[in-house]
Design a protein around this motif. Structure first.
Motif, PDB file in Angstrom:
ATOM      1  N   PRO A 207       0.797  -1.234   0.000  1.00 17.42           N
ATOM      2  CA  PRO A 207       0.000   0.000   0.000  1.00 17.42           C
ATOM      3  C   PRO A 207       0.828   1.283   0.000  1.00 17.42           C
ATOM      4  O   PRO A 207       0.349   2.332  -0.431  1.00 17.42           O
ATOM      5  CB  PRO A 207      -0.822  -0.114   1.291  1.00 17.42           C
ATOM      6  CG  PRO A 207      -0.827  -1.569   1.616  1.00 17.42           C
ATOM      7  CD  PRO A 207       0.478  -2.104   1.129  1.00 17.42           C
ATOM      8  N   ASN A 208       2.082   1.218   0.467  1.00 17.55           N
ATOM      9  CA  ASN A 208       2.903   2.428   0.588  1.00 17.55           C
ATOM     10  C   ASN A 208       3.851   2.631  -0.589  1.00 17.55           C
ATOM     11  O   ASN A 208       4.680   3.542  -0.564  1.00 17.55           O
ATOM     12  CB  ASN A 208       3.724   2.356   1.885  1.00 17.55           C
ATOM     13  CG  ASN A 208       2.853   2.214   3.115  1.00 17.55           C
ATOM     14  OD1 ASN A 208       1.798   2.821   3.214  1.00 17.55           O
ATOM     15  ND2 ASN A 208       3.280   1.378   4.060  1.00 17.55           N
ATOM     16  N   GLY A 209       3.749   1.819  -1.615  1.00 11.69           N
ATOM     17  CA  GLY A 209       4.710   1.879  -2.711  1.00 11.69           C
ATOM     18  C   GLY A 209       4.616   3.135  -3.556  1.00 11.69           C
ATOM     19  O   GLY A 209       3.535   3.525  -3.991  1.00 11.69           O
ATOM     20  N   ILE A 210       5.760   3.784  -3.787  1.00  7.09           N
ATOM     21  CA  ILE A 210       5.858   4.953  -4.672  1.00  7.09           C
ATOM     22  C   ILE A 210       7.025   4.690  -5.619  1.00  7.09           C
ATOM     23  O   ILE A 210       8.146   4.407  -5.170  1.00  7.09           O
ATOM     24  CB  ILE A 210       6.093   6.250  -3.886  1.00  7.09           C
ATOM     25  CG1 ILE A 210       4.937   6.487  -2.905  1.00  7.09           C
ATOM     26  CG2 ILE A 210       6.240   7.447  -4.832  1.00  7.09           C
ATOM     27  CD1 ILE A 210       5.171   7.655  -1.963  1.00  7.09           C
ATOM     28  N   MET A 211       6.792   4.782  -6.911  1.00  8.90           N
ATOM     29  CA  MET A 211       7.779   4.332  -7.882  1.00  8.90           C
ATOM     30  C   MET A 211       8.916   5.305  -8.149  1.00  8.90           C
ATOM     31  O   MET A 211       9.848   4.987  -8.886  1.00  8.90           O
ATOM     32  CB  MET A 211       7.083   3.976  -9.202  1.00  8.90           C
ATOM     33  CG  MET A 211       6.294   2.683  -9.122  1.00  8.90           C
ATOM     34  SD  MET A 211       5.546   2.203 -10.698  1.00  8.90           S
ATOM     35  CE  MET A 211       4.094   3.259 -10.699  1.00  8.90           C
ATOM     36  N   ASP A 212       8.872   6.495  -7.548  1.00  8.68           N
ATOM     37  CA  ASP A 212       9.938   7.473  -7.814  1.00  8.68           C
ATOM     38  C   ASP A 212      10.471   8.099  -6.531  1.00  8.68           C
ATOM     39  O   ASP A 212      10.914   9.254  -6.519  1.00  8.68           O
ATOM     40  CB  ASP A 212       9.444   8.562  -8.765  1.00  8.68           C
ATOM     41  CG  ASP A 212       8.273   9.364  -8.217  1.00  8.68           C
ATOM     42  OD1 ASP A 212       7.694   8.954  -7.189  1.00  8.68           O
ATOM     43  OD2 ASP A 212       7.927  10.395  -8.822  1.00  8.68           O
ATOM     44  N   ASP A 213      10.455   7.331  -5.420  1.00  8.17           N
ATOM     45  CA  ASP A 213      10.863   7.895  -4.124  1.00  8.17           C
ATOM     46  C   ASP A 213      12.256   7.461  -3.681  1.00  8.17           C
ATOM     47  O   ASP A 213      12.683   7.767  -2.571  1.00  8.17           O
ATOM     48  CB  ASP A 213       9.842   7.538  -3.042  1.00  8.17           C
ATOM     49  CG  ASP A 213       9.757   6.029  -2.771  1.00  8.17           C
ATOM     50  OD1 ASP A 213      10.321   5.252  -3.575  1.00  8.17           O
ATOM     51  OD2 ASP A 213       9.123   5.635  -1.782  1.00  8.17           O
TER      52      ASP A 213
END
Length: 296
Positions: A207-213
């Motif tokens: 749920p916390n995945g961000i592809m550019d962090d």
């Protein structure tokens, strides 16, 4: 003078005929006064061939009609070049497209792929191999191995092999995980290396995945029963830390007590007992569903 756009088509991805899709892309490119160069992958020297096409035509965009494996192949071929990748989902599950919230209609995807702004997404290096989406050790990789042997494709194929894999469920493995966090040693059914949130089937695993962090997540599914596994498969992630633990980091090292099935972006890679993992920031530019900028 017309701007050039390369269309890379995987003719066998998803077991779907691509002729209608190619016709729609060709019509769209003609309408937009673009010079469309079509390349069909064959599995032989595709990366080198795409590099050669880029050197000849110098496109600002490459459009990919295929699944995650085809997208990754094109991204790796273009990794040192300034090019935007547009996605026309045409694989079995299309995990990256699902995470990017790309629409199901080809006409809407054409607008996005050819004209929209982009985001620079990270990749993850796992034992020197690159992952753009979700990779894992354990039960899901075992399911993918079974799926690749099956003649039934698409979501029904995944569902059937999920049931078969759960029926034949073996004992959990023991994993030791180290990094810039307290060392973890636990029994596990599955460890996900996640650069995003959802599998192509729509199941949300991170749920916390961000592809550019500049981070990836390790989602550790511990020694859980079939009820909890069933909840995960149907998209209901448990919040009990005794069942699931999620770690966000930029590097990690995993060892297992036995060889465990392993997959990268939906492709079965055999078994592993050691994984060296690190983030690779801002590796590819991908067109996303935002207001179009008409930049080519």
């Amino acid at each position: 003078m017309k701007n050039n756009v390369i269309l890379v088509v995987n003719p066998i991805s998803g077991d779907v005929d691509k002729s209608e899709l190619i016709d729609e892309v060709t019509f769209f490119a003609d309408k937009e006064n673009l010079n469309l160069v079509i390349y069909n992958t064959s599995g032989v020297s595709d990366s080198d061939n795409i590099k050669a096409l880029y050197a000849t035509y110098a496109p600002k965009r490459i459009i990919v009609a295929g699944g995650d494996g085809t997208i990754k192949m094109v991204a790796e071929a273009m990794e040192t070049l300034d090019v935007i990748i547009g996605i026309l989902p045409a694989g079995s599950a299309n995990g990256l497209a699902v995470d990017l919230n790309l629409p199901s209609e080809i006409s809407e995807n054409l607008e996005i792929a050819f004209h929209n702004d982009y985001m620079e997404i990270d990749m993850v290096s796992i034992n020197g191999k690159k992952s753009i989406h979700l990779s894992d050790l354990g039960i899901n990789a075992e399911m993918i191995k079974n799926y690749e042997k099956s003649s039934i494709r698409g979501k029904w194929g995944y569902a059937l092999q999920t049931v078969n894999t759960l029926i034949d469920l073996e004992d959990p493995f023991i994993a030791t995980i180290t990094g810039d966090f307290p060392t973890i040693e636990c029994e596990a059914r599955m460890i996900v290396i996640a650069n995003s949130q959802k599998y192509g089937t729509g199941v949300s695993i991170n749920p916390n995945g961000i592809m550019d962090d500049g981070k990836f997540e390790l989602v550790i599914l511990k020694n859980m029963d079939l009820v909890v596994l069933g909840k995960i498969i149907t998209g209901n992630m448990p919040i009990d830390v005794n069942d699931v633990e999620i770690i966000s980091t930029d590097q990690a090292f995993i060892t297992t007590n036995i060889p465990v099935s392993f997959q990268i972006d939906g492709e079965y890679c055999g078994t592993e007992t050691k994984l060296i993992i690190e983030i690779l920031p801002k590796q590819m530019k991908v067109a996303i569903p935002t207001p179009p900028l008409k930049i080519i």
